[in-house]
Design a protein around this motif. Structure first.
Motif, PDB file in Angstrom:
ATOM      1  N   ALA A  32      -0.797  -1.981  -1.649  1.00  0.00           N
ATOM      2  CA  ALA A  32       0.163  -1.693  -2.717  1.00  0.00           C
ATOM      3  C   ALA A  32      -0.627  -1.200  -3.921  1.00  0.00           C
ATOM      4  O   ALA A  32      -1.662  -1.753  -4.258  1.00  0.00           O
ATOM      5  CB  ALA A  32       0.926  -2.966  -3.067  1.00  0.00           C
TER       6      ALA A  32
ATOM      7  N   SER B  68       3.522   1.864  -5.458  1.00  0.00           N
ATOM      8  CA  SER B  68       3.491   2.736  -4.286  1.00  0.00           C
ATOM      9  C   SER B  68       2.688   2.044  -3.199  1.00  0.00           C
ATOM     10  O   SER B  68       2.031   1.041  -3.452  1.00  0.00           O
ATOM     11  CB  SER B  68       2.809   4.059  -4.623  1.00  0.00           C
ATOM     12  OG  SER B  68       3.417   4.647  -5.732  1.00  0.00           O
ATOM     13  N   VAL B  69       2.759   2.606  -2.005  1.00  0.00           N
ATOM     14  CA  VAL B  69       1.986   2.059  -0.907  1.00  0.00           C
ATOM     15  C   VAL B  69       1.043   3.147  -0.418  1.00  0.00           C
ATOM     16  O   VAL B  69       1.483   4.255  -0.104  1.00  0.00           O
ATOM     17  CB  VAL B  69       2.903   1.615   0.253  1.00  0.00           C
ATOM     18  CG1 VAL B  69       2.075   1.088   1.410  1.00  0.00           C
ATOM     19  CG2 VAL B  69       3.878   0.560  -0.232  1.00  0.00           C
TER      20      VAL B  69
ATOM     21  N   PHE C 178       8.941   1.073  -5.994  1.00  0.00           N
ATOM     22  CA  PHE C 178       8.990  -0.247  -5.389  1.00  0.00           C
ATOM     23  C   PHE C 178       8.609  -1.294  -6.432  1.00  0.00           C
ATOM     24  O   PHE C 178       7.858  -1.011  -7.361  1.00  0.00           O
ATOM     25  CB  PHE C 178       7.973  -0.353  -4.243  1.00  0.00           C
ATOM     26  CG  PHE C 178       8.231   0.593  -3.108  1.00  0.00           C
ATOM     27  CD1 PHE C 178       9.421   0.573  -2.406  1.00  0.00           C
ATOM     28  CD2 PHE C 178       7.254   1.505  -2.725  1.00  0.00           C
ATOM     29  CE1 PHE C 178       9.639   1.446  -1.345  1.00  0.00           C
ATOM     30  CE2 PHE C 178       7.467   2.373  -1.664  1.00  0.00           C
ATOM     31  CZ  PHE C 178       8.663   2.343  -0.978  1.00  0.00           C
TER      32      PHE C 178
ATOM     33  N   GLU D  99       6.474  -4.800  -7.067  1.00  0.00           N
ATOM     34  CA  GLU D  99       5.186  -5.184  -6.508  1.00  0.00           C
ATOM     35  C   GLU D  99       5.377  -5.931  -5.186  1.00  0.00           C
ATOM     36  O   GLU D  99       4.679  -5.675  -4.208  1.00  0.00           O
ATOM     37  CB  GLU D  99       4.420  -6.066  -7.514  1.00  0.00           C
ATOM     38  CG  GLU D  99       3.029  -6.396  -6.996  1.00  0.00           C
ATOM     39  CD  GLU D  99       2.177  -7.118  -8.027  1.00  0.00           C
ATOM     40  OE1 GLU D  99       2.687  -7.436  -9.114  1.00  0.00           O
ATOM     41  OE2 GLU D  99       0.995  -7.343  -7.726  1.00  0.00           O
TER      42      GLU D  99
ATOM     43  N   ALA E 269       6.319  -3.511  -2.407  1.00  0.00           N
ATOM     44  CA  ALA E 269       5.173  -2.700  -2.020  1.00  0.00           C
ATOM     45  C   ALA E 269       4.206  -3.521  -1.167  1.00  0.00           C
ATOM     46  O   ALA E 269       3.690  -3.049  -0.157  1.00  0.00           O
ATOM     47  CB  ALA E 269       4.467  -2.149  -3.251  1.00  0.00           C
TER      48      ALA E 269
END
Lengths: 188, 200
Positions: free
Chosen positions: B124, B132-133, B185, B187, B190
């Motif tokens: 993450a 984001s991932v 997302f 946290e 993610a």
């Protein structure tokens, strides 16, 4: 290229289908390809690429003449679109990095006129260009083009209107062809 | 517009072209010699396994949910992850899909280029508009993705999470070893996605 090699037996059914598709549709595909591509060679490559894609496709081409035709035509337009996008990027880069290639068109009026129109067509996206040439040169009605390409008639009409508009504008900008075409009577 | 029609007719290259006839035989024999797709190896064999895993995870989730257990820290269920080529217009044989949280409609290629077992790791990442991932791929998958996307410039590629299209960016340059799934997302989301993706 000499005679085609014998292909292993497992592939013959597919190759027979390919050649059958070629025999039934190659002329039609070439006609469209030639009107979408810049040269004879590129048109021929485009037709060949269509069949290579068909051979590599995970699903078989549907049977029936009009279904086959629609499938092949759509594949052709998609391939041309990819090429066109790359060409457009290259053209833009070339335009930024240096002076354009010197063009010395023949003074012959009809030649200049053809060149102008041809250049204008280059600016249309291949799908729109296909719609315009199918309608204007093959005299296909919008509804027939719609079912060929799998889009609605309204979309076809829209592309036609936009295409004509873009072409007219481009042709005007590039300097109207000297001399009106023979039948140019624009009534209003 | 008769004027334009006439201009097009004058400019029609087929007026000055002998058509296919001169090249027909050459082209025909080239096509007759085409070998059937020596395409990249089918990924179908591994898909059922992943699908089964995902289905099991999903069942577990649903059961937990229905029985009133609140899954604040889900037991890191696998998140089914796929990357597929896509098109932005209908093509026979492709599957229509909508990109989550947008009106964007794309057409998915049937085969997955990359899925969970191609993932080296996922983390993450804190971004400007939410988390984001970032997914790192194993070398084989990275090369496969690079090849596929380099022939796909200007067209969309779809990133699927649990079979839904999470995003469908347009390929600007070949994608290889890493991909970032941007999305606003939280946290926790993610993290969950990152952990789920890395799970094979």
């Amino acid at each position: 290229m000499g005679e085609a090699e014998r292909v292993p037996s497992g592939t013959t059914a597919q190759n027979e289908r390919l050649t059958a598709l070629f025999d039934a549709h190659a002329d039609r595909l070439y006609r469209l390809a030639r009107r979408l591509a810049p040269s004879v060679d590129e048109a021929l490559d485009l037709v060949q690429e269509v069949f290579l894609r068909v051979a590599g496709a995970s699903r078989p081409v549907p049977h029936g003449r009009s279904a086959e035709e629609a499938w092949l035509v759509r594949v052709l337009i998609n391939i041309r679109r990819d090429q066109w996008r790359k060409e457009t990027v290259r053209r833009r880069e070339a335009a930024q990095s240096g002076p354009p290639l010197a063009e010395t068109p023949s003074p012959e009026t009809s030649y200049v006129r053809r060149l102008t129109v041809w250049r204008a067509l280059e600016a249309l996206s291949p799908r729109r260009r296909a719609i315009v040439v199918l309608h204007e040169l093959d005299a296909m009605p919008a509804s027939a083009i719609a079912s060929l390409l799998g889009i609605t008639t309204i979309t076809v009409r829209w592309h036609l209107a936009r295409g004509r508009h873009e072409l007219a504008k481009r042709i005007r900008e590039t300097g109207a062809p000297h001399g009106q075409p023979d039948s140019a009577v624009e009534g209003r | 517009m008769d004027n334009l029609t006439q201009l097009l007719k004058d400019a029609d290259p087929l007026r000055h072209d002998s058509g296919l006839s001169a090249n027909r035989e050459r082209l025909r024999s080239a096509i007759a010699a085409v070998r059937p797709a020596e395409a990249r190896p089918s990924r179908r064999a591994v898909l059922p396994r992943i699908a089964a895993l995902a289905a099991a995870a999903l069942v577990a989730l649903v059961v937990a949910y229905v029985s009133g257990v609140r899954l604040t820290t889900p037991v890191a269920a696998q998140v089914r992850f796929e990357v597929r080529l896509a098109e932005d217009h209908p093509v026979p044989g492709l599957v229509v899909a909508q990109v989550e949280n947008t009106g964007q409609v794309i057409y998915l290629h049937p085969e997955a280029l990359v899925s969970n077992e191609d993932v080296a790791g996922a983390v993450a990442v804190d971004g400007t508009s939410g988390f984001s991932v970032e997914v790192q791929l194993l070398p084989g998958a990275a090369e496969r993705l690079r090849q596929a996307t380099s022939a796909h410039i200007g067209r969309p590629v779809a990133i699927l999470l649990e079979g839904r299209v999470a995003m469908a960016p347009t390929v600007r340059s070949p994608i290889a070893e890493s991909a970032v799934i941007t999305g606003a997302f939280t946290e926790a989301e993610a993290r969950r996605i990152a952990e789920g993706i890395s799970r094979r």
